[in-house]
Design a protein around this motif. Structure first.
Motif, PDB file in Angstrom:
ATOM      1  N   SER A 208       0.829  -1.216   0.000  1.00 28.76           N
ATOM      2  CA  SER A 208       0.000   0.000   0.000  1.00 28.76           C
ATOM      3  C   SER A 208       0.855   1.254   0.000  1.00 28.76           C
ATOM      4  CB  SER A 208      -0.923   0.006   1.217  1.00 28.76           C
ATOM      5  OG  SER A 208      -1.802  -1.100   1.194  1.00 28.76           O
ATOM      6  N   LEU A 209       1.969   1.206   0.724  1.00 29.32           N
ATOM      7  CA  LEU A 209       2.835   2.372   0.798  1.00 29.32           C
ATOM      8  C   LEU A 209       3.503   2.647  -0.548  1.00 29.32           C
ATOM      9  CD1 LEU A 209       3.907   4.557   2.642  1.00 29.32           C
ATOM     10  CD2 LEU A 209       5.743   3.015   3.335  1.00 29.32           C
ATOM     11  N   LEU A 210       3.973   1.595  -1.220  1.00 25.55           N
ATOM     12  CA  LEU A 210       4.569   1.773  -2.544  1.00 25.55           C
ATOM     13  C   LEU A 210       3.549   2.345  -3.523  1.00 25.55           C
ATOM     14  CD1 LEU A 210       6.791  -1.401  -3.120  1.00 25.55           C
ATOM     15  CD2 LEU A 210       7.553   0.953  -2.873  1.00 25.55           C
ATOM     16  N   TYR A 211       2.333   1.839  -3.456  1.00 21.79           N
ATOM     17  CA  TYR A 211       1.270   2.358  -4.323  1.00 21.79           C
ATOM     18  C   TYR A 211       1.055   3.841  -4.072  1.00 21.79           C
ATOM     19  CZ  TYR A 211      -3.408   2.998  -6.325  1.00 21.79           C
ATOM     20  OH  TYR A 211      -4.478   3.464  -7.042  1.00 21.79           O
ATOM     21  N   SER A 212       1.017   4.228  -2.795  1.00 24.15           N
ATOM     22  CA  SER A 212       0.793   5.624  -2.440  1.00 24.15           C
ATOM     23  C   SER A 212       1.933   6.513  -2.924  1.00 24.15           C
ATOM     24  CB  SER A 212       0.646   5.751  -0.914  1.00 24.15           C
ATOM     25  OG  SER A 212       0.534   7.094  -0.532  1.00 24.15           O
ATOM     26  N   ILE A 213       3.172   6.073  -2.742  1.00 25.70           N
ATOM     27  CA  ILE A 213       4.322   6.879  -3.164  1.00 25.70           C
ATOM     28  C   ILE A 213       4.365   6.989  -4.687  1.00 25.70           C
ATOM     29  CG2 ILE A 213       6.850   7.004  -3.202  1.00 25.70           C
ATOM     30  CD1 ILE A 213       6.791   5.480  -0.498  1.00 25.70           C
ATOM     31  N   LEU A 214       4.061   5.903  -5.363  1.00 25.93           N
ATOM     32  CA  LEU A 214       4.125   5.879  -6.822  1.00 25.93           C
ATOM     33  C   LEU A 214       3.013   6.715  -7.454  1.00 25.93           C
ATOM     34  CD1 LEU A 214       5.379   4.624  -9.428  1.00 25.93           C
ATOM     35  CD2 LEU A 214       3.718   2.770  -9.180  1.00 25.93           C
ATOM     36  N   CYS A 215       1.803   6.525  -6.991  1.00 25.53           N
ATOM     37  CA  CYS A 215       0.644   7.132  -7.654  1.00 25.53           C
ATOM     38  C   CYS A 215       0.161   8.420  -6.999  1.00 25.53           C
ATOM     39  CB  CYS A 215      -0.512   6.137  -7.700  1.00 25.53           C
ATOM     40  SG  CYS A 215      -0.138   4.610  -8.591  1.00 25.53           S
ATOM     41  N   GLY A 216       0.232   8.479  -5.668  1.00 21.58           N
ATOM     42  CA  GLY A 216      -0.323   9.637  -4.988  1.00 21.58           C
ATOM     43  C   GLY A 216      -1.823   9.722  -5.182  1.00 21.58           C
ATOM     44  N   ASN A 217      -2.376  10.932  -5.007  1.00 21.26           N
ATOM     45  CA  ASN A 217      -3.816  11.125  -5.192  1.00 21.26           C
ATOM     46  C   ASN A 217      -4.122  12.040  -6.369  1.00 21.26           C
ATOM     47  OD1 ASN A 217      -3.040  13.615  -4.246  1.00 21.26           O
ATOM     48  ND2 ASN A 217      -4.324  13.583  -2.413  1.00 21.26           N
ATOM     49  N   GLY A 218      -3.077  12.387  -7.134  1.00 22.11           N
ATOM     50  CA  GLY A 218      -3.290  13.226  -8.307  1.00 22.11           C
ATOM     51  C   GLY A 218      -3.039  14.700  -8.078  1.00 22.11           C
ATOM     52  N   VAL A 219      -3.043  15.152  -6.822  1.00 21.22           N
ATOM     53  CA  VAL A 219      -2.863  16.583  -6.568  1.00 21.22           C
ATOM     54  C   VAL A 219      -1.682  16.886  -5.644  1.00 21.22           C
ATOM     55  CG1 VAL A 219      -5.291  17.126  -6.956  1.00 21.22           C
ATOM     56  CG2 VAL A 219      -4.509  16.595  -4.630  1.00 21.22           C
ATOM     57  N   ASN A 220      -1.232  15.910  -4.866  1.00 28.43           N
ATOM     58  CA  ASN A 220      -0.176  16.197  -3.886  1.00 28.43           C
ATOM     59  C   ASN A 220       1.209  15.747  -4.356  1.00 28.43           C
ATOM     60  OD1 ASN A 220      -0.337  17.616  -1.359  1.00 28.43           O
ATOM     61  ND2 ASN A 220       0.667  15.846  -0.425  1.00 28.43           N
ATOM     62  N   ARG A 221       1.435  15.813  -5.652  1.00 27.08           N
ATOM     63  CA  ARG A 221       2.759  15.570  -6.246  1.00 27.08           C
ATOM     64  C   ARG A 221       2.979  16.652  -7.302  1.00 27.08           C
ATOM     65  NH1 ARG A 221       2.295  12.540  -2.748  1.00 27.08           N
ATOM     66  NH2 ARG A 221       2.509  10.274  -2.650  1.00 27.08           N
ATOM     67  N   TRP A 222       4.240  16.951  -7.554  1.00 27.37           N
ATOM     68  CA  TRP A 222       4.581  17.775  -8.709  1.00 27.37           C
ATOM     69  C   TRP A 222       5.570  16.930  -9.507  1.00 27.37           C
ATOM     70  CZ3 TRP A 222       2.016  22.071 -10.076  1.00 27.37           C
ATOM     71  CH2 TRP A 222       2.473  22.758 -11.206  1.00 27.37           C
ATOM     72  N   PHE A 223       5.036  16.133 -10.440  1.00 32.52           N
ATOM     73  CA  PHE A 223       5.834  15.114 -11.115  1.00 32.52           C
ATOM     74  C   PHE A 223       6.913  15.692 -12.043  1.00 32.52           C
ATOM     75  CE2 PHE A 223       1.922  12.568 -10.203  1.00 32.52           C
ATOM     76  CZ  PHE A 223       2.533  11.606  -9.419  1.00 32.52           C
TER      77      PHE A 223
END
Length: 526
Positions: A208-223
């Protein structure tokens, strides 16, 4: 790619959550300052890591000039690695343009970017002389950001960095030209030293943690940043990075350094006092959007959420095989894991497909990576033999296993020494495409075989760092698998990402476990 940092990195029980989040960021800035001031130790490859820390090695190479120290290191069979990529870790972004991105860096910037609940904040962490400001002030700024509530009327602009590059380029240009404030805010994002993402989720299990780090929620990353340092509510930390600026060799060194310093030489403690005026220092980046841009952001966020629902992340820890066991049987551990992946896919789909494993060419000036191609005639013969209705004897299978190991080792050495073919052909094709029309390209680039070998179904990566507990990345395509793995002394840990519409992740894990069992039994019984 997403990597989970080792648990000891941030989880002393007495630390408050805000301390855990501060600790990683502060050590990252120390690493940056050490590199910029040319105080960071050179990256040196040696079969015995302790050799490069010995008094004899450091004394001899330290007495030589920079040019001659390379030859001096070679006397110890130690080889310095090109470190030119390290600079791109900080103050770096890729800016979307039509058909091609532009890589941007502004080393004059003194601020960091913090993402929290879709909002974007910046605050300075360096003073006018380039020195790190007091830790208490940084601590206070992060605590202040954590205390702020989300404004539901503000869309998460980070969602646009999930788009295809041309669409994002057009939207970004519109946003930038809407107002000077927008242009200023985008400039602040692009030039920020690093991006720190403070997530609300509390996942702690590895999948679950890897999924969260990889994908995020769409707004809390600046890829678009070179990497996003992600810390969640539980204090778990990880890194999400994109490789246009450089390769894992630089990022892993960064991770190793901040892990070691954070655990052995912490600079912030529960009794550390917050100081300074955080309200004055922290600035929330503001944007002026047209109504249709608001709608586009919300729409793209929903599309991204729908897309990542199809992503699966599964893990496997296999205890029978490890580096010690393979080496004691004169087998290359990496070769055995790659063979298990080949065998698993053959069991799953009854076919052989293109596989890819990166290998650093950092021994060369400005070296990046070369491809190791684990699918060989030797692995094909082994897979067919071990799954045959009437398989050969165990001793014959062991001979095939030895051949697979030898062939893979040869490919690894060739790739590391610049003797691979992928990057050479890639460069030739890039030159040809600039000078010729598509119909005039050399015949090799029009051959179906060339297209097949560049459609990597099995994208794999060895996570060679004691500071990384787990890691994986998205598949190259929807019909592919992203496979990260760690080779430990007494076990092999594998992390697999796939799209649920093409594969059942649990079946893939089951096939890899079965393949590892087959390999172990052959070794054990011979």
């Amino acid at each position: 790619m997403a990597m989970r940092l080792k648990s000891g990195f941030l989880k002393p029980i007495h630390y408050a959550k805000v301390l855990r989040r501060y600790k990683t960021e502060d050590k990252g800035k120390q690493f940056m300052k050490s590199f910029q001031d040319q105080l960071l130790k050179p990256h040196v490859l040696h079969s015995d890591p302790h050799m490069v820390d010995s008094f004899m090695f450091t004394t001899v190479t330290g007495l030589l000039s920079a040019e001659k120290s390379v030859k001096g290191a070679a006397m110890f069979k130690a080889f310095p690695v090109d470190m030119s990529q390290y600079r791109n870790l900080f103050n770096f972004s890729r800016i979307p343009k039509l058909c091609i991105d532009r890589l941007y860096q502004d080393e004059r910037a003194k601020h960091v970017l913090v993402l929290r609940k879709g909002h974007l904040y910046v605050f300075d962490v360096l003073d006018n002389d380039g020195n790190i400001i007091p830790r208490g002030e940084i601590f206070n700024c992060i605590r202040h950001i954590l205390s702020l509530e989300r404004d539901p009327c503000v869309p998460g602009l980070g969602a646009l960095t999930t788009l295809d590059r041309n669409t994002w380029a057009v939207l970004r240009k519109r946003i930038r030209e809407t107002s000077p404030a927008n242009a200023e805010s985008l400039q602040a994002i692009d030039s920020a030293i690093m991006a720190l993402c403070l997530d609300d989720c509390c996942e702690s299990d590895i999948g679950s943690l890897l999924y969260s780090i990889l994908c995020g929620n769409g707004v809390n990353r600046w890829f678009d940043k070179s990497f996003n340092l992600v810390v969640n509510e539980s204090g778990e930390a990880g890194i999400n990075y994109e490789p246009s600026w450089g390769d894992g060799i630089a990022l892993i060194r960064y991770i190793n350094e901040i892990y070691r310093d954070s655990t052995k030489n912490p600079l912030v403690f529960p009794e550390t006092e917050a100081c300074g005026d955080a309200v004055a220092k922290v600035k929330r980046l503001e944007f002026c959007f047209a109504a249709d841009i608001f709608d586009t952001i919300r729409e793209k966020k929903c599309q991204y959420e729908h897309h990542i629902k199809g992503v699966e992340v599964n893990t496997l820890s296999y205890k029978e095989l490890g580096k010690k066991y393979c080496q004691s049987n004169n087998l290359n551990t990496d070769a055995m894991v790659q063979l298990a992946i080949q065998l698993a896919y053959y069991k799953l789909k009854d076919m052989f497909v293109t596989a890819y494993e990166p290998c650093s060419t950092g021994l060369f000036k400005h070296g990046r990576t070369e491809a190791i191609r684990p699918t060989t005639m030797e692995t094909k013969e082994f897979c067919r033999s071990v799954t045959a209705a009437c398989p050969p004897s165990k001793s014959e299978l062991r001979d095939l296993l030895n051949k697979c190991s030898t062939a893979h080792e040869k490919l690894m050495k060739e790739a590391a020494m610049g003797q691979g073919f992928d990057q050479h052909l890639f460069a030739l094709r890039a030159i040809a495409e600039k000078k010729l029309s598509p119909s005039e390209l050399p015949e090799i680039f029009l051959d179906p075989g060339y297209e097949i070998i560049n459609h990597n179904i099995l994208s794999t990566c060895h996570l060679a760092s004691p500071s990384i507990q787990a890691g994986t990345f998205g598949p190259r395509g929807k019909d592919g698998l992203g496979i990260g793995y760690r080779l430990l002394n007494d076990s092999v840990n594998i992390f697999i990402t796939n799209y649920g519409e093409y594969y059942c992740g649990s079946e893939v894990i089951e096939c890899i476990n079965s393949a590892l069992n087959d390999i172990y039994c052959i070794i054990h019984e011979t």
